[in-house]
Design a protein around this motif. Structure first.
Motif, PDB file in Angstrom:
ATOM      1  N   ASN A   1       0.857  -1.502  -0.038  1.00 32.35           N
ATOM      2  CA  ASN A   1      -0.002  -0.066  -0.100  1.00 32.35           C
ATOM      3  C   ASN A   1       0.864   1.387   0.132  1.00 32.35           C
ATOM      4  O   ASN A   1       1.416   1.465   1.007  1.00 32.35           O
ATOM      5  CB  ASN A   1      -0.881  -0.079   1.293  1.00 32.35           C
ATOM      6  CG  ASN A   1      -2.027   1.060   1.269  1.00 32.35           C
ATOM      7  OD1 ASN A   1      -2.213   1.776   0.111  1.00 32.35           O
ATOM      8  ND2 ASN A   1      -2.342   1.642   2.497  1.00 32.35           N
ATOM      9  N   SER A   2       0.843   2.088  -1.004  1.00 32.51           N
ATOM     10  CA  SER A   2       1.362   3.390  -1.288  1.00 32.51           C
ATOM     11  C   SER A   2       0.589   4.469  -1.178  1.00 32.51           C
ATOM     12  O   SER A   2       0.979   5.625  -1.437  1.00 32.51           O
ATOM     13  CB  SER A   2       2.296   3.375  -2.473  1.00 32.51           C
ATOM     14  OG  SER A   2       1.635   3.086  -3.390  1.00 32.51           O
ATOM     15  N   GLY A   3      -0.539   4.263  -0.657  1.00 31.53           N
ATOM     16  CA  GLY A   3      -1.699   5.291  -0.495  1.00 31.53           C
ATOM     17  C   GLY A   3      -2.942   4.966  -1.247  1.00 31.53           C
ATOM     18  O   GLY A   3      -3.779   5.602  -1.113  1.00 31.53           O
ATOM     19  N   GLN A   4      -2.869   3.727  -1.963  1.00 33.94           N
ATOM     20  CA  GLN A   4      -4.188   3.606  -2.806  1.00 33.94           C
ATOM     21  C   GLN A   4      -5.355   3.263  -1.820  1.00 33.94           C
ATOM     22  O   GLN A   4      -6.491   3.405  -2.314  1.00 33.94           O
ATOM     23  CB  GLN A   4      -3.802   2.340  -3.698  1.00 33.94           C
ATOM     24  CG  GLN A   4      -3.293   0.771  -3.118  1.00 33.94           C
ATOM     25  CD  GLN A   4      -1.919   0.760  -3.223  1.00 33.94           C
ATOM     26  OE1 GLN A   4      -1.207   1.747  -2.933  1.00 33.94           O
ATOM     27  NE2 GLN A   4      -1.458  -0.403  -3.249  1.00 33.94           N
ATOM     28  N   ILE A   5      -5.298   2.711  -0.870  1.00 35.43           N
ATOM     29  CA  ILE A   5      -6.201   2.611   0.319  1.00 35.43           C
ATOM     30  C   ILE A   5      -5.940   3.375   1.391  1.00 35.43           C
ATOM     31  O   ILE A   5      -5.123   3.332   2.205  1.00 35.43           O
ATOM     32  CB  ILE A   5      -6.519   1.204   0.873  1.00 35.43           C
ATOM     33  CG1 ILE A   5      -6.804   0.248  -0.414  1.00 35.43           C
ATOM     34  CG2 ILE A   5      -7.599   1.271   1.655  1.00 35.43           C
ATOM     35  CD1 ILE A   5      -7.019  -1.364  -0.200  1.00 35.43           C
ATOM     36  N   ALA A   6      -6.476   4.649   1.595  1.00 34.71           N
ATOM     37  CA  ALA A   6      -5.908   5.663   2.155  1.00 34.71           C
ATOM     38  C   ALA A   6      -6.030   5.563   3.709  1.00 34.71           C
ATOM     39  O   ALA A   6      -5.196   5.991   4.327  1.00 34.71           O
ATOM     40  CB  ALA A   6      -6.792   6.939   1.848  1.00 34.71           C
ATOM     41  N   ASN A   7      -7.074   4.620   4.187  1.00 33.92           N
ATOM     42  CA  ASN A   7      -7.203   4.413   5.666  1.00 33.92           C
ATOM     43  C   ASN A   7      -6.738   3.052   6.129  1.00 33.92           C
ATOM     44  O   ASN A   7      -7.137   2.401   7.124  1.00 33.92           O
ATOM     45  CB  ASN A   7      -8.523   4.694   5.928  1.00 33.92           C
ATOM     46  CG  ASN A   7      -9.661   4.005   5.202  1.00 33.92           C
ATOM     47  OD1 ASN A   7      -9.367   3.260   4.086  1.00 33.92           O
ATOM     48  ND2 ASN A   7     -11.073   4.034   5.486  1.00 33.92           N
ATOM     49  N   LEU A   8      -5.771   2.310   5.216  1.00 36.00           N
ATOM     50  CA  LEU A   8      -4.803   1.241   5.731  1.00 36.00           C
ATOM     51  C   LEU A   8      -3.378   1.755   5.762  1.00 36.00           C
ATOM     52  O   LEU A   8      -3.029   2.434   5.271  1.00 36.00           O
ATOM     53  CB  LEU A   8      -5.293   0.135   4.806  1.00 36.00           C
ATOM     54  CG  LEU A   8      -6.604  -0.580   4.846  1.00 36.00           C
ATOM     55  CD1 LEU A   8      -6.620  -2.016   3.934  1.00 36.00           C
ATOM     56  CD2 LEU A   8      -7.049  -1.025   6.352  1.00 36.00           C
TER      57      LEU A   8
ATOM     58  N   GLN B   1     -13.113  -0.942   7.161  1.00 33.60           N
ATOM     59  CA  GLN B   1     -11.699  -0.685   7.471  1.00 33.60           C
ATOM     60  C   GLN B   1     -11.417  -1.473   8.922  1.00 33.60           C
ATOM     61  O   GLN B   1     -10.469  -2.047   9.371  1.00 33.60           O
ATOM     62  CB  GLN B   1     -11.427   0.690   7.778  1.00 33.60           C
ATOM     63  CG  GLN B   1     -10.113   1.101   8.265  1.00 33.60           C
ATOM     64  CD  GLN B   1     -10.150   2.639   8.943  1.00 33.60           C
ATOM     65  OE1 GLN B   1     -11.147   3.167   9.331  1.00 33.60           O
ATOM     66  NE2 GLN B   1      -8.925   3.031   9.264  1.00 33.60           N
ATOM     67  N   ALA B   2     -12.688  -1.410   9.841  1.00 31.81           N
ATOM     68  CA  ALA B   2     -12.570  -2.111  10.989  1.00 31.81           C
ATOM     69  C   ALA B   2     -12.251  -3.458  11.026  1.00 31.81           C
ATOM     70  O   ALA B   2     -11.366  -4.246  11.780  1.00 31.81           O
ATOM     71  CB  ALA B   2     -13.732  -1.616  11.847  1.00 31.81           C
TER      72      ALA B   2
END
Length: 445
Positions: free
Chosen positions: A347-354, A384-385
């Motif tokens: 993840n390089s930011g493609q999923i912002a909240n992981l 996310q949770a």
């Protein structure tokens, strides 16, 4: 890159993966003269696949070349693409991953991703994957590594930490959802479907989708008011994997979250602490386990079929492309054209909240610049949770393996949601039993 790409299949003797993926690649015109190296510790198994693939090439009238080796360094030298489809220890080792957790009330359905089964499978594959990554980095530093082996997230993470070239984990889970949508809405091809999806391997979610002009999520909310995914699927979508699990888990998760989960209940149920730790719940949700005996039967059937097929021209039905996309990814990269597919990458930011760095599953663009994950944004809070705990568990156990820290590995197992009903002593005991069962494959600790 050479005019004729050099493609290495690690696990070239796999009767489940090698014939299908290699045939797919051969059927792409730009790759039909490629040099294929079948790397396997079992030379006899790889020779059997080679014999079959020679028949494929002869029947299809193509000039692909197939060689067999057990020499890892020789295989990787000047490789352009490396495809990994192995499982250290095979089904005998996997039997421990399924059997030992049963003593602690964990009844794995697949046992290759989360929980003690996924944890043990990672650890027994760790040394082999480190060796693969180091040799790829040494002998083919620019090679593209495509990993099919589970646990996808963690093993892809290992490769990514060592090999500086592109590393992508591939899985066909999304295609099961797309097939269902295509048949439910009577569409001719997946090209008529647009989806926005993200998550982890075997634990992804479709948050937006359109089938033609139809808003799929909104329409499913209407259709599933008094029905389940099982009801809809029984009409249009037989179980592609040949197992009898229904989609009661998917239905419940859709109602709980308002978005579409992966429809493969056999995988999704292993990401929650309540489905496979209670036999009454397994019965309620119609969750079916896959035994090692069933897997062994499948292996024997494939082996028999491969032996028979290698003695005669290949039937036309086996010269058609499968739904796997390794061939599309390789050809798009080789031809420097655009192709978008599912990819598991850090993840390089493609999923912002992981967490950054954790291996996540999203859409990925292949083009002349290489491989780029497509920005998804933020997952819904409830998704996310569900997902974030696993990003920490997975990262922690990979860190523990690199550090040679058994205590940290057991801590990671303690944090796995599937172990939440156990006390610390039970988790430690179960973990140590699994490590002892696989001790011949483990040097990290």
């Amino acid at each position: 890159m050479a005019n004729k790409p050099r493609i290495v299949m690690v696990g070239g003797g796999s009767n489940a993966w090698a014939p299908r993926i290699l045939t797919d690649i051969c059927l792409v015109e730009s790759l039909s003269q490629a040099e294929f190296v079948l790397l396997d510790i079992n030379r006899q198994a790889a020779q059997l696949v080679k014999k079959y693939m020679d028949r494929v090439a002869e029947t299809a009238g193509i000039k692909a070349k197939f060689t067999v080796t057990t020499d890892q360094a020789a295989a990787f030298k000047n490789a352009d693409y490396v495809i990994i489809t192995i499982s250290t220890g095979g089904l005998k080792a996997m039997a421990h991953d399924l059997k030992i957790p049963e003593d602690y009330g964990i009844y794995h359905t697949v046992g290759d991703t989360t929980g003690p089964g996924g944890w043990a499978r990672l650890i027994r594959n760790f040394d082999v994957f480190v060796g693969l990554a180091k040799d790829i980095a040494r002998y083919a530093p620019n090679a593209v590594a495509l990993n099919y082996t589970n646990p996808m997230s963690t093993l892809t993470d290992i490769l990514s930490r060592i090999h500086q070239g592109p590393v992508i984990g591939l899985c066909h889970g999304l295609f099961e959802n797309l097939r269902f949508l295509r048949e439910l809405y009577r569409l001719e091809s997946d090209d008529q479907i647009t989806v926005k999806y993200a998550g982890l391997n075997h634990f992804f979610w479709i948050t937006e989708a359109r089938a033609g002009k139809i808003d799929v999520i909104a329409d499913l909310r209407q259709q599933l008011r008094n029905k389940s995914f099982s009801d809809l699927i029984r009409k249009v979508h037989p179980d592609a994997m040949g197992y009898a699990s229904n989609r009661e888990v998917a239905t419940e998760l859709f109602h709980l979250t308002g978005v579409m989960p992966y429809l493969g209940d056999r995988h999704t149920c292993e990401c929650f602490p309540w489905y496979i730790t209670n036999k009454a719940n397994m019965k309620k949700y119609k969750i079916v386990r896959t035994s090692v005996a069933e897997r062994e039967k499948g292996f024997r059937q494939r082996l028999k079929g491969l032996r028979q097929a290698g003695k005669k021209p290949v039937e036309k039905q086996y010269l058609e492309r499968s739904r796997e996309t390794a061939a599309d990814i390789i050809s798009a990269h080789y031809e420097q054209r655009v192709f978008i597919d599912v990819g598991n990458v850090p993840n390089s930011g493609q999923i912002a909240n992981l967490p950054l760095g954790s291996v996540v599953e999203t859409a990925m663009r292949v083009d002349r610049n290489g491989f780029s994950p497509i920005t998804f944004g933020e997952l819904p809070e409830i998704i996310q949770a569900f997902i974030e705990p696993y990003t920490h568990v997975f990262g922690m156990v990979v860190d523990a393996c690199f550090a040679g820290d058994k205590h940290q590995a057991l801590q990671a197992l303690r944090l796995d949601p599937l172990c939440s009903h156990l006390n610390a002593d039970q988790v430690n005991q179960m973990g140590r039993r699994l490590l002892n069962a696989h001790k011949k494959f483990i040097t990290a600790f």
